[in-house]
Structure formats: structure tokens, C-alpha cells
Design an enzyme around this catalytic site. Structure first.
Site, PDB file in Angstrom:
ATOM      1  N   LYS A   1       0.861  -1.193   0.000  1.00 16.40           N
ATOM      2  CA  LYS A   1       0.000   0.000   0.000  1.00 16.40           C
ATOM      3  C   LYS A   1       0.887   1.229   0.000  1.00 16.40           C
ATOM      4  O   LYS A   1       2.039   1.172   0.449  1.00 16.40           O
ATOM      5  CB  LYS A   1      -0.886   0.027   1.258  1.00 16.40           C
ATOM      6  CG  LYS A   1      -2.150   0.829   1.062  1.00 16.40           C
ATOM      7  CD  LYS A   1      -3.181   0.008   0.300  1.00 16.40           C
ATOM      8  CE  LYS A   1      -4.454   0.753   0.054  1.00 16.40           C
ATOM      9  NZ  LYS A   1      -5.487  -0.163  -0.477  1.00 16.40           N
TER      10      LYS A   1
ATOM     11  N   GLY B   1     -17.873   7.997  -3.344  1.00 13.71           N
ATOM     12  CA  GLY B   1     -16.698   8.030  -4.221  1.00 13.71           C
ATOM     13  C   GLY B   1     -16.753   6.857  -5.170  1.00 13.71           C
ATOM     14  O   GLY B   1     -17.837   6.369  -5.514  1.00 13.71           O
ATOM     15  N   ASN B   2     -15.582   6.393  -5.572  1.00 12.62           N
ATOM     16  CA  ASN B   2     -15.541   5.297  -6.545  1.00 12.62           C
ATOM     17  C   ASN B   2     -16.319   4.078  -6.032  1.00 12.62           C
ATOM     18  O   ASN B   2     -17.159   3.523  -6.745  1.00 12.62           O
ATOM     19  CB  ASN B   2     -14.075   4.935  -6.831  1.00 12.62           C
ATOM     20  CG  ASN B   2     -13.964   3.828  -7.848  1.00 12.62           C
ATOM     21  OD1 ASN B   2     -14.247   2.679  -7.546  1.00 12.62           O
ATOM     22  ND2 ASN B   2     -13.581   4.159  -9.063  1.00 12.62           N
ATOM     23  N   ALA B   3     -16.053   3.677  -4.793  1.00  9.53           N
ATOM     24  CA  ALA B   3     -16.700   2.482  -4.252  1.00  9.53           C
ATOM     25  C   ALA B   3     -18.191   2.731  -3.983  1.00  9.53           C
ATOM     26  O   ALA B   3     -19.049   1.972  -4.434  1.00  9.53           O
ATOM     27  CB  ALA B   3     -15.975   2.053  -2.982  1.00  9.53           C
ATOM     28  N   GLY B   4     -18.496   3.802  -3.252  1.00 16.11           N
ATOM     29  CA  GLY B   4     -19.869   4.051  -2.816  1.00 16.11           C
ATOM     30  C   GLY B   4     -20.825   4.395  -3.943  1.00 16.11           C
ATOM     31  O   GLY B   4     -21.954   3.902  -3.987  1.00 16.11           O
TER      32      GLY B   4
ATOM     33  N   GLY C   1     -20.541   6.932   1.828  1.00 16.07           N
ATOM     34  CA  GLY C   1     -19.494   7.277   0.856  1.00 16.07           C
ATOM     35  C   GLY C   1     -20.080   7.413  -0.533  1.00 16.07           C
ATOM     36  O   GLY C   1     -20.966   6.647  -0.932  1.00 16.07           O
TER      37      GLY C   1
HETATM   38  P1  NAD Z   1     -13.017   8.013  -2.979  1.00 18.68           P
HETATM   39  O1  NAD Z   1     -11.985   8.994  -2.646  1.00 18.68           O
HETATM   40  O2  NAD Z   1     -13.445   7.884  -4.394  1.00 18.68           O
HETATM   41  O3  NAD Z   1     -14.334   8.323  -2.114  1.00 18.68           O
HETATM   42  C1  NAD Z   1     -14.332   8.420  -0.732  1.00 18.68           C
HETATM   43  C2  NAD Z   1     -15.721   8.856  -0.313  1.00 18.68           C
HETATM   44  O4  NAD Z   1     -15.805   8.838   1.115  1.00 18.68           O
HETATM   45  C3  NAD Z   1     -16.081  10.288  -0.738  1.00 18.68           C
HETATM   46  O5  NAD Z   1     -17.430  10.316  -1.148  1.00 18.68           O
HETATM   47  C4  NAD Z   1     -15.910  11.097   0.548  1.00 18.68           C
HETATM   48  O6  NAD Z   1     -16.735  12.234   0.584  1.00 18.68           O
HETATM   49  C5  NAD Z   1     -16.357  10.065   1.569  1.00 18.68           C
HETATM   50  N1  NAD Z   1     -15.879  10.370   2.917  1.00 18.68           N
HETATM   51  C6  NAD Z   1     -14.644  10.825   3.284  1.00 18.68           C
HETATM   52  N2  NAD Z   1     -14.613  11.008   4.625  1.00 18.68           N
HETATM   53  C7  NAD Z   1     -15.828  10.641   5.097  1.00 18.68           C
HETATM   54  C8  NAD Z   1     -16.406  10.596   6.379  1.00 18.68           C
HETATM   55  N3  NAD Z   1     -15.737  10.996   7.466  1.00 18.68           N
HETATM   56  N4  NAD Z   1     -17.676  10.147   6.476  1.00 18.68           N
HETATM   57  C9  NAD Z   1     -18.369   9.768   5.391  1.00 18.68           C
HETATM   58  N5  NAD Z   1     -17.871   9.788   4.154  1.00 18.68           N
HETATM   59  C10 NAD Z   1     -16.627  10.226   4.005  1.00 18.68           C
HETATM   60  O7  NAD Z   1     -12.519   6.626  -2.376  1.00 18.68           O
HETATM   61  P2  NAD Z   1     -12.958   5.154  -2.826  1.00 18.68           P
HETATM   62  O8  NAD Z   1     -12.022   4.689  -3.866  1.00 18.68           O
HETATM   63  O9  NAD Z   1     -14.432   5.130  -3.059  1.00 18.68           O
HETATM   64  O10 NAD Z   1     -12.607   4.339  -1.489  1.00 18.68           O
HETATM   65  C11 NAD Z   1     -13.527   4.238  -0.401  1.00 18.68           C
HETATM   66  C12 NAD Z   1     -13.131   3.065   0.481  1.00 18.68           C
HETATM   67  O11 NAD Z   1     -13.114   1.881  -0.318  1.00 18.68           O
HETATM   68  C13 NAD Z   1     -11.731   3.178   1.091  1.00 18.68           C
HETATM   69  O12 NAD Z   1     -11.726   2.574   2.356  1.00 18.68           O
HETATM   70  C14 NAD Z   1     -10.874   2.398   0.118  1.00 18.68           C
HETATM   71  O13 NAD Z   1      -9.692   1.930   0.754  1.00 18.68           O
HETATM   72  C15 NAD Z   1     -11.835   1.278  -0.225  1.00 18.68           C
HETATM   73  N6  NAD Z   1     -11.506   0.608  -1.479  1.00 18.68           N
HETATM   74  C16 NAD Z   1     -11.574   1.242  -2.684  1.00 18.68           C
HETATM   75  C17 NAD Z   1     -11.229   0.555  -3.848  1.00 18.68           C
HETATM   76  C18 NAD Z   1     -11.341   1.183  -5.210  1.00 18.68           C
HETATM   77  O14 NAD Z   1     -11.124   0.473  -6.196  1.00 18.68           O
HETATM   78  N7  NAD Z   1     -11.712   2.442  -5.317  1.00 18.68           N
HETATM   79  C19 NAD Z   1     -10.812  -0.770  -3.766  1.00 18.68           C
HETATM   80  C20 NAD Z   1     -10.752  -1.403  -2.524  1.00 18.68           C
HETATM   81  C21 NAD Z   1     -11.111  -0.691  -1.377  1.00 18.68           C
END
Ligand code: NAD
Length: 421
Positions: free
Chosen positions: A106, A220-223, A218
Site C-alpha cells: 500500500k 466516491g468510486n466504491a460508494g 461514501g
Molecule cells: P473516494 O476517494 O473515491 O471516495 C471516498 C468517499 O468517502 C467520498 O465520497 C468522501 O466524501 C467520503 N468520505 C470521506 N470522509 C468521510 C467521512 N468521514 N464520512 C463519510 N464519508 C466520508 O474513495 P474510494 O475509492 O471510493 O474508497 C472508499 C473506500 O473503499 C476506502 O476505504 C478504500 O480503501 C476502499 N476501497 C476502494 C477501492 C477502489 O477500487 N476504489 C478498492 C478497494 C477498497
């Protein structure tokens, strides 16, 4: 940060628990309690005001007994070495549980992307690759996007790496845009994989996804993909969603166009027209069947675990449930499926991208999704059958411990075969 919320301490405790239940060899246990390699770098970047700012970055390669180290890069103001260490351990278990030929790594940079323009971001991304360039490569360590990093950032990073090695090397990094050898289906593979797990878990629990209520933390990408794909794949009703500013709830379901408008106009989903504003805490405790934490770590803790109302918690974020909360959810009969199972679709998608890059032969999206479904559905089945095998023997374990046992056993066996102990 209080010591009980230190993510690396949590990762070590989870390993210790699995090691004790499975009777792991003590030498293997000691190797696996610490990362193989930890790198801290400083990255000077000339900012828009003409002054040079020095950023701190990390790359941790936790274990590579089963293949090149693999894991994303986070850009976050509160990034810390312990968080990166924990996430690199979880990547090791994730690639092992999925049974793909990678180890775990990581990376992270302490920075606030909201305060930076595109030129600064590009300079920071390139500076990071110059700093860690000697330690990565398609057969060494392969980064990818994570919190606040994007396919565009991956493209800059790949380009910088190509400049260093003086040839095209698309397999050095995954999560790239399609124009520069990204994979079809990679952008939504984390959420897609999580939803394949949700489908299997819903069958086990007798939840009908057409009528179930879902909350997603969330956007972002995942949510965001978890929200759109829940509707698209299963016609499911996502009633609540949040970002860092707070949450929005509507019993009838949320509308994507209105969510995006709220995000563009006000910067937050809370600007949604209609519905009810909630805090992130209230979203977690809302009356839903399925809760999908998809934002950041330590969201369900000993303080709020007894207030969670969902029947199924799908950990799409990394580390959203603390160990004490995990136990409380388990005791309350809530099925909490661990992060390194639920969000493994991201790294499985990355694995497909790497395979395609190495072979120079590209697959259509439906082929990617079918292959993903097969791998992650097997991971879920393996986890539940290992849990049942221990439960039947009278040792009641959580799905997380079951998944740990499978993953740790594979890594330990690879280390043994290599003669590491
Ligand atoms: P991202 O940056 O695209 O989105 C993060 C989201 O979380 C945003 O909507 C942000 O506003 C929100 N957020 C931030 N702080 C917050 C809080 N205190 N309360 C509520 N929401 C909050 O990130 P992502 O890629 O969607 O990743 C989100 C999670 O998924 C992380 O834990 C990441 O490690 C995990 N993840 C992502 C991937 C991927 O492919 N994107 C893969 C495996 C795991």
C-alpha cells in the site's frame, strides 16, 4: 488517534486471533506480524505560489511470498505510516483469499487534494514515482488507485515510470484510463465484486434484494458504483447515501441525477432536493436491511455497534469495523462480511488489467465481470464453509476470522515452500 483505533494494531490483533484459532506456526506468525519493507519518502513540489512544498509519502510492501506486492495509493491529509502498514497487511490477505498471484502493498501521501490544482497534483504524482521508482515494477510491486487518487493520476505515474525505465511498461500500475491500457470493467470492479458478494449473502440470509432497503456510506468510486449497480443489477432500493459532509435519506429511494446535481451545485449529496438530511452517524444506525460502509476506516466501533439495525454489513471500505464492534455485531446475529472479501473486486479487476497488459490482449467488459463473479463468489463460499467447519467443531468464529484463516494459511504455505521458515 487512540491506540485501540490504530489501524496497524487492529490488523495485528486480527492476525493474532486467526493465528491462535488455526494454530499457525509461531515462526510464520512472527514474519506475518510486520511488513517486509517500509519506505518513507519526501517529495518536493513547486506550488502555484512559486514556493516549494515538501510532502511526505509512504510505500509499504507487506509480503510477496505469493507474487509481486500489490496495493493502491491514497492521497489523504490524515495519512499515516500505521494506516498504510495496516492496509498493506489487508492487501496481503485480500490477494491470498482471492487466490490471485500477488502479495500485498500500500502507498500514501499526506496531502489535501482539495487544496491543489491539476499541475500540482501531476507534479506530486510524478515526484512520488521518482521517489519509489526503484522499488516498483510489474514483477515487484504494482500500485493502483485508492482514496482520492484517480485513473488520471495512474496515467501520470505510469508515464513517469516509463520515463525512468525508458520503455512502455503498462503492467507497472493498474486502474489506468482505457486510453493507456486500462481494463474494461476496472472502474466499477470494486463495487461490482461487493455486490456479487451481497447477492450471495442475501441468498444465505433470505433477504429479497428487490424489496430490501440499503444504506451506503461514501459517494466516491466504491460508494457511488455500489449505489448505481445495486439498482442496475438487482433493482434494489438505496434509501441513504453520504459523503464527508453528511448523509441524505429517502424511503422511496434516491435519484442519481439529483444526487449528481447536489454534488455539482453544493459540493455534497446533502444538497439533494427532497429527502431528509442525516449525519454520517445516523446513516450507519438507520433502519435498513443492508449497510454498505464505503468511505473510510473506524466507522462502526464499540460505541455504535449495538445501534446498527442492518441484517447484513458489507465492508466495501477498508477497515470500517473495529475488532470490538465486529464481536458485538456477530453476537447480535448481524452478518458482517470483512473488507478483504467484500472489496476484493478492485484488486481482482487490477489483476485482470495486469494480465491483459502483460499479454497485450484485451477482453470485453462482460468477460471481465464473469471472471470476477467466479473468483469472488468462490471466496465468499470458501469463507462461509470455513466458518461452518469451525463452528461445527465447537469453535465459533466470525466470517472475518474464517477469511483470515484461509488467507494466512495460503501465505504461510508459500513462505514455507520458499524456505522462509
Ligand atoms: P473516494 O476517494 O473515491 O471516495 C471516498 C468517499 O468517502 C467520498 O465520497 C468522501 O466524501 C467520503 N468520505 C470521506 N470522509 C468521510 C467521512 N468521514 N464520512 C463519510 N464519508 C466520508 O474513495 P474510494 O475509492 O471510493 O474508497 C472508499 C473506500 O473503499 C476506502 O476505504 C478504500 O480503501 C476502499 N476501497 C476502494 C477501492 C477502489 O477500487 N476504489 C478498492 C478497494 C477498497
Amino acid at each position: 488517534m487512540p491506540e485501540e483505533l490504530n489501524p496497524f494494531k487492529i490488523a495485528q490483533e486480527q492476525l493474532d486471533e486467526a493465528a491462535s484459532v488455526m494454530g499457525l506456526d509461531e515462526q510464520a506468525h512472527q514474519i506475518l506480524r510486520e511488513p517486509m519493507r517500509t519506505l518513507t519518502v519526501t517529495i518536493p513540489v513547486k506550488m502555484k505560489d512559486g514556493k516549494t512544498h515538501t510532502f511526505q509519502g509512504f510505500r509499504v510492501q507487506y509480503n510477496d511470498a505469493r507474487g509481486p506486492a500489490k496495493g493502491g495509493i491514497r492521497f489523504h491529509p490524515q495519512e499515516s505510516l500505521d494506516t498504510v502498514k495496516a492496509l498493506s497487511a489487508w492487501m496481503t490477505w485480500k490477494t491470498s483469499l482471492a487466490n490471485i498471484p500477488f502479495g500485498g502493498a500500500k502507498g500514501g501521501i499526506i496531502c489535501d487534494t482539495k487544496q491543489m490544482n491539476e499541475d500540482e497534483l501531476q507534479a506530486l504524482s510524478r515526484g512520488y514515482i521518482r521517489a519509489i521508482g526503484k522499488f516498483i515494477g510489474p514483477n515487484i510491486d504494482i500500485p493502483a488507485p485508492d482514496v482520492y487518487t484517480t485513473p488520471q493520476i495512474m496515467a501520470w505515474m505510469m508515464d513517469e515510470y516509463d520515463n525512468i525505465v525508458r520503455h512502455n511498461e503498462p503492467g507497472v500500475i493498474t486502474g489506468k484510463p482505457l486510453e493507456v491500457w486500462g481494463s474494461e470493467g476496472r472502474s466499477d470492479s470494486t463495487a461490482m465484486g461487493g455486490l456479487f458478494v451481497m447477492r450471495e449473502a442475501a441468498k444465505t440470509l433470505g433477504i429479497d434484494l428487490k424489496t430490501a432497503k440499503i444504506a451506503v456510506q461514501g459517494f466516491g468510486n466504491a460508494g457511488k458504483y455500489a449505489y448505481t449497480l445495486s439498482k442496475k443489477l438487482f433493482g434494489a432500493n438505496v434509501v441513504a447515501i453520504s459523503d464527508s459532509e453528511g448523509a441524505i435519506y429517502d424511503d422511496k429511494g434516491l435519484d442519481l441525477a439529483k444526487l449528481e446535481k447536489a454534488k455539482t451545485d453544493t459540493g455534497s449529496v446533502q444538497g439533494y432536493e427532497g429527502g431528509k438530511k442525516l449525519t454520517n452517524e445516523q446513516l450507519l444506525e438507520s433502519e435498513v436491511d443492508i449497510l454498505i460502509p464505503a468511505a473510510i476506516e473506524n466507522q462502526i466501533t464499540g460505541k455504535n455497534a449495538d445501534k446498527i439495525n442492518a441484517k447484513l454489513v458489507l465492508e466495501l471500505a477498508n477497515g470500517p469495523v473495529t475488532p470490538d464492534a465486529d464481536k458485538i455485531l456477530h453476537e447480535r446475529g448481524i452478518l458482517d462480511l470483512p473488507d478483504f472479501l467484500v472489496n476484493s473486486g478492485g484488486v481482482i479487476g487490477s489483476y485482470f488489467e495486469w494480465v491483459q497488459n502483460i499479454n497485450g490482449y484485451y477482453w470485453p467488459a462482460d468477460e471481465v465481470y464473469q471472471k470476477l463473479d467466479k473468483i469472488i463468489t468462490k471466496s465468499f463460499a470458501d469463507t462461509m464453509s470455513t466458518k461452518k467447519a469451525y463452528d461445527d467443531k465447537g469453535t465459533k468464529i466470525t466470517p472475518r476470522t474464517a477469511a483470515y484463516i484461509i488467507a494466512v494459511d495460503r501465505v504461510a504455505k508459500a513462505m514455507k515452500a520458499r524456505g522462509w521458515y
